[in-house]
Design an enzyme around this catalytic site. Sequence first.
Site, short mmCIF file in Angstrom:
data_model
loop_
_atom_site.label_atom_id
_atom_site.label_comp_id
_atom_site.label_asym_id
_atom_site.label_seq_id
_atom_site.Cartn_x
_atom_site.Cartn_y
_atom_site.Cartn_z
N ILE A 1 0.85 -1.21 0.13
CA ILE A 1 -0.06 -0.20 -0.41
C ILE A 1 1.16 1.16 -0.29
CG2 ILE A 1 -2.11 1.23 1.35
CD1 ILE A 1 -2.35 -1.87 2.66
N PRO A 2 1.74 1.75 -1.02
CA PRO A 2 2.49 2.72 -1.36
C PRO A 2 1.41 3.87 -0.91
CG PRO A 2 2.24 1.69 -4.00
CD PRO A 2 1.36 0.43 -2.42
N HIS A 3 1.97 4.89 -0.47
CA HIS A 3 1.09 5.88 -0.05
C HIS A 3 1.95 7.13 0.08
CE1 HIS A 3 1.52 4.47 3.73
NE2 HIS A 3 1.65 5.44 3.97
N GLY A 4 1.07 8.46 -0.76
CA GLY A 4 1.77 9.48 -0.27
C GLY A 4 0.91 10.81 -0.05
N LEU B 1 -2.64 5.18 -2.94
CA LEU B 1 -3.21 6.04 -1.84
C LEU B 1 -2.69 7.31 -1.72
CD1 LEU B 1 -5.90 6.67 -0.43
CD2 LEU B 1 -4.05 5.52 2.13
#
Length: 168
Positions: free
Chosen positions: A82-85, A120
């Site tokens: 779940i990479p998110h930034g 996300l």
Amino acid sequence: MPLNAATPLLYPAKVESMNLISSILPLENVILDADSTSKKRVFERVGILFENTRHIARSQVFDSLFAREKLGSTGLGQGVAIPHGRIKNMRDAVAAFVKTEASIPFDAPDGQPVNLIFVLLVPERATDLHLQLLGELAQMFSDRTFREQLQASSDPVVIHQLFINWKA
């Protein structure tokens, strides 16, 4: 189930989303990706998507996702990441789901590569909603049946419906 006077009729326009994720993941952001074989390529791919659909510079998306990865891997394990930034001047959270054909090394805790990648992006000044979204994603992806259904499908519409219909 037979219809009778007591059976409510549901029309798609009136059905409210059952979860937070369904409100930020449009069908066009569900991607089956045969080309991406690295974290970098997936981040480039979603960067292009968000640039084309949300007018967020692809470099900003890429840099934000990699900056977060430098803090620690967003790989959950069980084939999921779940990479998110955070994105400056963004108003609302937005998401994309990428299912890659090849599994990608993601430094997940179980040491296994991933091919279910939920990206996300949240506003720079993210609120509790950011944590709620991550919490809901963690719940979704800890559901073995949900993961198996995602793995079994090669239809973006079916995959999107799995996210829409998911309930805690």
